[in-house]
Scaffold this motif. Structure first.
Motif, PDB file in Angstrom:
ATOM      1  N   UNK A 265      34.619 -28.145  32.491  1.00 38.49           N
ATOM      2  CA  UNK A 265      34.618 -29.462  33.010  1.00 38.49           C
ATOM      3  C   UNK A 265      35.054 -30.419  31.901  1.00 38.49           C
ATOM      4  N   UNK A 266      36.555 -30.898  31.764  1.00 44.09           N
ATOM      5  CA  UNK A 266      36.660 -31.568  30.861  1.00 44.09           C
ATOM      6  C   UNK A 266      36.185 -33.256  31.010  1.00 44.09           C
ATOM      7  N   UNK A 267      35.510 -33.423  30.115  1.00 44.03           N
ATOM      8  CA  UNK A 267      34.968 -34.817  30.428  1.00 44.03           C
ATOM      9  C   UNK A 267      35.441 -35.828  29.615  1.00 44.03           C
ATOM     10  N   UNK A 268      36.891 -36.278  30.333  1.00 40.12           N
ATOM     11  CA  UNK A 268      37.839 -37.108  29.561  1.00 40.12           C
ATOM     12  C   UNK A 268      37.468 -38.652  30.400  1.00 40.12           C
ATOM     13  N   UNK A 269      36.395 -39.203  29.702  1.00 36.36           N
ATOM     14  CA  UNK A 269      35.740 -40.310  29.656  1.00 36.36           C
ATOM     15  C   UNK A 269      35.195 -40.436  31.224  1.00 36.36           C
ATOM     16  N   UNK A 270      34.533 -39.230  31.324  1.00 39.06           N
ATOM     17  CA  UNK A 270      33.694 -39.338  32.849  1.00 39.06           C
ATOM     18  C   UNK A 270      32.453 -38.412  32.392  1.00 39.06           C
ATOM     19  N   UNK A 271      31.644 -38.433  33.541  1.00 35.98           N
ATOM     20  CA  UNK A 271      30.224 -37.491  33.600  1.00 35.98           C
ATOM     21  C   UNK A 271      30.167 -36.877  34.776  1.00 35.98           C
ATOM     22  N   UNK A 272      29.253 -35.985  34.734  1.00 34.72           N
ATOM     23  CA  UNK A 272      28.616 -35.335  35.792  1.00 34.72           C
ATOM     24  C   UNK A 272      27.265 -35.186  35.711  1.00 34.72           C
ATOM     25  N   UNK A 273      26.606 -34.798  36.673  1.00 29.08           N
ATOM     26  CA  UNK A 273      25.209 -34.743  36.832  1.00 29.08           C
ATOM     27  C   UNK A 273      24.685 -33.269  37.183  1.00 29.08           C
ATOM     28  N   UNK A 274      23.576 -32.800  36.254  1.00 27.52           N
ATOM     29  CA  UNK A 274      23.250 -31.447  36.600  1.00 27.52           C
ATOM     30  C   UNK A 274      21.684 -31.778  37.000  1.00 27.52           C
ATOM     31  N   UNK A 275      21.251 -30.771  38.068  1.00 29.19           N
ATOM     32  CA  UNK A 275      19.736 -31.150  38.312  1.00 29.19           C
ATOM     33  C   UNK A 275      19.004 -29.769  38.320  1.00 29.19           C
ATOM     34  N   UNK A 276      17.928 -29.981  38.051  1.00 30.99           N
ATOM     35  CA  UNK A 276      16.901 -28.994  38.118  1.00 30.99           C
ATOM     36  C   UNK A 276      15.375 -29.250  38.273  1.00 30.99           C
ATOM     37  N   UNK A 277      15.037 -28.556  39.334  1.00 36.65           N
ATOM     38  CA  UNK A 277      13.437 -28.983  39.657  1.00 36.65           C
ATOM     39  C   UNK A 277      13.167 -30.565  40.037  1.00 36.65           C
TER      40      UNK A 277
END
Length: 410
Positions: A265-277
């Protein structure tokens, strides 16, 4: 030309200068600086090894002087041939390797010269002192270069570190983030090394894998084989990548596309969210700080854009290639920034020069009330294929919540 520009070109004691003369003066200045730097690098080792009273047989002194003179003349041409747009990898290998050799010789010749002064002041060593110093400098440099080349070419050792993030939810406690940086796929074909690095990463069973930029010296097409093993890297939650400054000399957008092709995932001035528990972590990334000056449309370090839409209550791991981006991260309340770029100095004592430009050369540091920064020494090397007192690393950052296990280092 406007009237103001024409006026600015008029000298008080002569005719107007032409637009062509300025570039010529600029080239002349750069050439003069280059010659001066090369002379400074060459003179101490030449003097220590061949001209400071060692009194070698004349063929040895003549041959040594000829080698240094040939390097002085040939090095600029090799650098241009090896690092221009139509680059020659063979020329780059010779130029980069020879630069590393001269830097190590320069460093230890300076130290040898200081030792010679001290011994002379104590009236120790007698007439053979100069020859003993020359031999010591040669032997120490040869040993360090051999060891440094091994250190540069091996698969990096794993460095493990627990990082406590107070805002991290208990569900994400123990999350393993594997950090790569500065792989610098380049003139030396390291496709096999790249594959072994990918295997080492997979053996760590990571939740998140980060590549913090400076992926290569060359275009995606030129370094396709070397970058291919990155496609085999596995992570439970995410694999993310940001550009470094070297991408902006070799098709930065192409590298973003190439990494997406390889499943990152290229983080080209962006974000993503990961989740667990039931808990979440924001993985954000910004372009390198040199991106805007590259002139590439849509590329600049934009933290506001990277965080747009992110829940402010979630902890943030920011990937930014250069440690010196940390003031912006601290101002935004980032929990953890991970960076590379410094190589830990790569060849001692270059780390002291790196420190002039960067707030941290290596390791975990705190900035402001909330923000921590981890700076990697890097996974590969740039230019000279040597690492002296600055080992490469694959880093495992285990994220701990407030109630997590105590921090551990290795």
């Amino acid at each position: 030309m406007s009237r103001a520009a024409a006026t600015a070109d008029v000298q008080s004691d002569g005719p107007p200068t032409t637009g062509r003369s300025r570039p010529r003066r600029s080239v002349a200045r750069r050439l003069a600086v280059l010659v001066l730097v090369l002379l400074v690098l060459c003179l101490p080792p030449w003097w220590t090894l061949f001209a400071a009273g060692a009194q070698w047989p004349w063929p040895v002194s003549v041959l040594g002087t000829a080698v240094f003179a040939a390097w002085l003349v040939g090095f600029p041409f090799l650098m241009v041939a090896g690092h221009r747009a139509q680059r020659s990898d063979r020329a780059a290998r010779i130029a980069d390797t020879s630069l590393g050799v001269v830097w190590v010789l320069f460093t230890w010749s300076v130290l040898g010269g200081l030792a010679d002064l001290v011994l002379g002041g104590l009236d120790l060593g007698g007439t053979g002192r100069a020859r003993a110093v020359a031999l010591a400098v040669a032997v120490v440099s040869a040993v360090l270069l051999g060891w440094g080349h091994y250190e540069a070419m091996r698969v990096p050792r794993v460095k493990r570190l627990d990082v406590r993030l107070p805002r991290l939810g208990a569900g994400l406690d123990g999350t393993r983030v594997v950090l790569l940086a500065d792989t610098h796929y380049g003139p030396i074909d390291r496709a096999g090394w790249s594959a072994r690095v990918a295997e080492a990463v997979n053996a760590l069973d990571p939740d998140v894998v980060v590549h913090a930029g400076d992926i290569a010296d060359g275009t995606p097409t030129e370094r396709r084989e070397q970058s291919a093993p990155l496609g085999t890297v596995r992570a439970r939650l995410a694999k993310v990548y940001v550009t470094g400054n070297h991408e902006y000399g070799s098709e930065a957008q192409g590298w973003l596309d190439r990494m997406a092709e390889l499943g990152w995932e290229p983080l080209h001035n962006r974000h993503l969210v990961v989740e667990r528990g039931g808990d979440a972590l924001v993985l954000a990334g910004v372009d390198d700080v040199t991106a805007e000056s590259s002139g590439l449309a849509g590329h600049r370090a934009n933290l506001d854009g990277a965080l747009a839409g992110a829940d402010p209550d979630h902890p943030v791991l920011l990937v930014a290639h250069q440690p010196k981006y940390v003031p912006q991260a601290a101002a935004a309340g980032i929990d953890l920034q991970v960076s590379g770029h410094t190589h830990g100095g790569q060849i001692w004592p270059f780390n002291f020069l790196v420190r002039i430009d960067q707030p941290v050369v290596h390791g975990l540091s705190r900035h402001g009330a909330r923000t921590q920064l981890y700076t990697s020494r890097g996974t590969g090397f740039w230019g000279p294929p040597f690492r002296v007192f600055a080992p490469s690393e694959i880093t495992v950052l285990t994220l701990r919540s407030e109630a997590g296990a105590p921090e551990q280092h290795s």
